[in-house]
Design a protein around this motif. Structure first.
Motif, short mmCIF file in Angstrom:
data_model
loop_
_atom_site.label_atom_id
_atom_site.label_comp_id
_atom_site.label_asym_id
_atom_site.label_seq_id
_atom_site.Cartn_x
_atom_site.Cartn_y
_atom_site.Cartn_z
N LEU A 90 -6.11 1.50 -2.17
CA LEU A 90 -6.28 0.11 -2.58
C LEU A 90 -5.39 -0.17 -3.78
O LEU A 90 -5.44 0.58 -4.76
CB LEU A 90 -7.74 -0.16 -2.95
CG LEU A 90 -8.80 0.29 -1.94
CD1 LEU A 90 -10.19 0.16 -2.55
CD2 LEU A 90 -8.68 -0.51 -0.67
N VAL A 91 -4.58 -1.22 -3.70
CA VAL A 91 -3.71 -1.58 -4.81
C VAL A 91 -3.69 -3.09 -4.98
O VAL A 91 -3.88 -3.83 -4.01
CB VAL A 91 -2.26 -1.06 -4.62
CG1 VAL A 91 -2.21 0.45 -4.54
CG2 VAL A 91 -1.59 -1.69 -3.42
N ARG A 92 -3.45 -3.52 -6.19
CA ARG A 92 -3.21 -4.94 -6.45
C ARG A 92 -1.71 -5.11 -6.45
O ARG A 92 -0.99 -4.35 -7.10
CB ARG A 92 -3.79 -5.35 -7.79
CG ARG A 92 -3.60 -6.83 -8.06
CD ARG A 92 -4.30 -7.23 -9.36
NE ARG A 92 -4.19 -8.65 -9.57
CZ ARG A 92 -3.24 -9.22 -10.30
NH1 ARG A 92 -2.33 -8.48 -10.89
NH2 ARG A 92 -3.20 -10.53 -10.44
N GLY A 93 -1.21 -6.08 -5.70
CA GLY A 93 0.23 -6.25 -5.69
C GLY A 93 0.72 -7.23 -4.65
O GLY A 93 -0.04 -8.01 -4.08
N ASP A 94 1.99 -7.14 -4.41
CA ASP A 94 2.72 -8.01 -3.49
C ASP A 94 3.04 -7.20 -2.24
O ASP A 94 3.80 -6.23 -2.30
CB ASP A 94 4.00 -8.50 -4.18
CG ASP A 94 4.87 -9.39 -3.31
OD1 ASP A 94 4.61 -9.52 -2.09
OD2 ASP A 94 5.84 -9.96 -3.86
N ILE A 95 2.49 -7.59 -1.11
CA ILE A 95 2.67 -6.83 0.13
C ILE A 95 4.14 -6.79 0.56
O ILE A 95 4.56 -5.84 1.21
CB ILE A 95 1.75 -7.37 1.24
CG1 ILE A 95 1.60 -6.33 2.35
CG2 ILE A 95 2.24 -8.72 1.76
CD1 ILE A 95 0.45 -6.59 3.30
#
Length: 181
Positions: A9-14
């Protein structure tokens, strides 16, 4: 055979993920739209739209049905493939959970078909399609966890901290334990 896919799980821009395949939360037309779909088409460039037009001219003249998945080239994205899925719109008066689950199962099937070992997923249907985020996260994480696939890493790329927390909470309920962050 037990599931072997590692969920991260990451927060970011796909659109910036260096993976074998990026999953696009598309609309049934496959011809671009807003949200994740628009971002992927913009970042990937015209090659993705051209591939989608060919699909509409051949295999999917009426559009890709909800719950379905199909792969195209990734254009300028740092991925090899885009796997387009069409999530269902949320309705309180109709349980469409199986269709949302199908997006993830079918995306993994298509990933196996194209030989992808790393796949980046968005939170399908949790944006403009109105699916409650906590429920969308639960369905997504459980579907990927339970689906047998050759994919080694399923990376959920979440657009903000709220979405990341929802997916972390859903993942914490799995028997395998917390995600590798």
């Amino acid at each position: 055979m037990p599931p072997t896919t590692t969920i991260t799980l990451v927060r970011g821009d796909i659109t910036t993920q260096h993976v074998d395949a990026v999953v696009n939360a598309a609309n049934s037309s496959l011809l671009g739209g807003g949200g994740v779909d628009g971002a992927i088409h913009r970042a990937g460039g015209p090659a993705i739209l051209a591939a989608c037009r060919r699909l509409r001219d051949t295999a999917f003249p009426a559009g890709l049905p909800a719950g379905g998945a199909v792969a195209t080239v990734a254009g300028r994205l740092p991925a090899k493939h885009v796997i387009h899925v069409v999530g269902p719109g949320y309705r309180r008066d109709e349980d469409r959970s199986a269709v949302l689950r199908s997006c993830y199962v079918e995306a993994l099937r298509v990933a196996d078909d194209v030989g992808a070992r790393t796949v980046a997923f968005p939170a399908v249907s949790a944006g403009a399609y109105g699916w409650p985020l906590d429920d969308a996260a639960r369905i997504a994480v459980v579907a990927v966890h339970e689906t047998v696939s050759s994919v080694q890493e399923a990376r959920f790329v979440l657009f903000d901290d709220h979405a990341l927390r929802a997916f972390e909470a859903a993942h914490a309920l799995l028997p395998a334990g917390p995600a590798e962050l």
